[in-house]
Design an enzyme around this catalytic site. Structure first.
Site, PDB file in Angstrom:
ATOM      1  N   TYR A  76       3.405   3.787  11.121  1.00 40.48           N
ATOM      2  CA  TYR A  76       3.538   2.331  11.027  1.00 40.48           C
ATOM      3  C   TYR A  76       4.069   1.825   9.691  1.00 40.48           C
ATOM      4  O   TYR A  76       4.575   0.711   9.610  1.00 40.48           O
ATOM      5  CB  TYR A  76       2.181   1.669  11.319  1.00 40.48           C
ATOM      6  N   ARG A 100       0.830  -1.198   0.000  1.00 35.28           N
ATOM      7  CA  ARG A 100       0.000   0.000   0.000  1.00 35.28           C
ATOM      8  C   ARG A 100       0.870   1.255   0.000  1.00 35.28           C
ATOM      9  O   ARG A 100       1.614   1.508   0.943  1.00 35.28           O
ATOM     10  CB  ARG A 100      -0.927   0.004   1.219  1.00 35.28           C
ATOM     11  N   HIS A 105      -4.429   4.424   4.264  1.00 34.51           N
ATOM     12  CA  HIS A 105      -5.614   3.564   4.219  1.00 34.51           C
ATOM     13  C   HIS A 105      -6.818   4.340   3.708  1.00 34.51           C
ATOM     14  O   HIS A 105      -7.609   3.848   2.906  1.00 34.51           O
ATOM     15  CB  HIS A 105      -5.884   3.020   5.621  1.00 34.51           C
TER      16      HIS A 105
END
Length: 354
Positions: free
Chosen positions: A267, A254, A258
């Site tokens: 993270y 990714r 998100h």
């Protein structure tokens, strides 16, 4: 045919223009390549413009799918019009590839009732936000098609995080037992919001889970639109022949948050993001087409301009919709509405200044 490269063991067709040679997919011609390219560019344009629209306050929180376009376009092009698509929120724009107006999808993100459609009009189910709850729906529809003697196939999209949900297990188990004509398509981008795959499962790969449901699995490079197409085409053919479901694990990383409400800096691995951006799916396919001599600069620019104009028209149409009636929040909620509902609606109208 796709080649399986050393290392992660992912099927791949598109080479790197240097060390790894390009492979071929049987049955695809120049028109097919360009149709795939137009779909990739349309999805990319939709995603990039939607992020801008969100920043301008013109749509709400938005789930970004940048670099997921190859998974969506490649798999949809392997379907027939009679086949059904069950998208998650990460595939919110996938209906564009079936003719769904851009204004409809944009209205969905604006929270306007014009953002809903009759699934039977496009064989595209409603966008599913709860994680994995649409997997049993897709399995049920696929099984129903089989019971009726129809040869339609269903494909259901979900992220790696959905494989940790009970609804995924229920849908996959049902499809396996009933030999439903279903393709379970997992877009494994390594993260369920901020939870890595390693914290979700002890299995070496998500594809390993398929054995427990009695179905085959394949792992593909999720940024390789041709490898995705080939894997999905094979899974669809298997389902249509009555051989049951297939699990596809399309692996990528990714690159974007998100969603627009997420800050992944706490993270995410920036080195992996940078590597994924260098190998992103649209540019990779452009390179493949240029090496094949089928994508001149003029055509590439025209395709991008057409997609951008479609998005401009879509947002204009979405914003031209009349404000929704506040009563729709309460409409059809109860067969026998409680007396308090009328007071609640009156209070909402007061707040809205209606």
């Amino acid at each position: 045919m796709a080649q399986v490269l050393p290392g992660p063991g992912l099927r791949r067709v598109i080479g790197d223009g240097a060390v790894v040679p390009d492979a071929e997919v049987e049955g695809l011609d120049e028109d097919d390549f360009l149709a795939l390219y137009r779909s990739l560019v349309l999805l990319r344009t939709y995603d990039e413009r939607s992020v801008v629209y969100h920043r301008q306050g013109r749509i709400g929180t938005y789930a970004i799918f940048w670099n997921h376009e190859a998974m969506q376009a490649g798999s949809v092009h392997a379907l027939q019009e009679r086949d059904w698509i069950f998208p998650s929120y990460r595939e919110s724009a996938i209906g564009l590839l079936r003719g769904l107006p851009a204004s409809t999808v944009l209205s969905w993100w604006r929270g306007h009732p014009a953002g809903w459609w009759n699934p039977a009009d496009y064989n595209v189910a409603s966008i599913c936000v709860p994680i994995g709850t649409h997997v049993p729906h897709a399995a049920g529809l696929a099984w129903g098609k089989r019971l009726k003697g129809e040869d339609a196939v269903a494909i259901v999209y979900f992220g790696d995080g959905a494989t940790s949900e009970g609804s995924f297990h229920e849908g996959a188990n049902f499809a396996g037992v009933m030999r439903a004509p279903l393709v379970l398509f997992c877009n494994n981008n390594q993260w369920a919001i901020s939870t890595p795959v390693s914290a979700q499962t002890a299995a070496e790969t998500l594809a390993d889970k398929a054995a427990g449901y009695g179905m085959p699995a394949v792992r593909v490079d999720g940024a390789d639109v041709l490898a995705v197409y080939e894997a999905t085409r094979d899974a669809v053919a298997r389902a249509r022949a009555g051989e049951g479901p297939t699990f596809i694990e399309a692996v990528t990383y990714r690159c974007a948050p998100h969603a627009t409400a997420d800050d992944p800096s706490a993270y995410i691995d920036p080195d992996c993001v940078e590597r994924a951006r260098r190998e992103e799916c649209v540019a990779r396919f452009e390179g493949y087409l240029r090496r094949a001599g089928v994508l001149p600069d003029e055509l590439a620019e025209r395709v991008k301009a057409e997609a951008l104009e479609l998005m401009r028209e879509g947002i204009a149409a979405a914003e031209a919709e009349a404000p929704a009636d506040a009563a729709l929040v309460f409409d059809r909620s109860y067969a026998d509405p409680p007396a308090s509902l009328a007071a609640d609606l009156a209070e909402l109208r007061r707040i809205l200044g209606e």
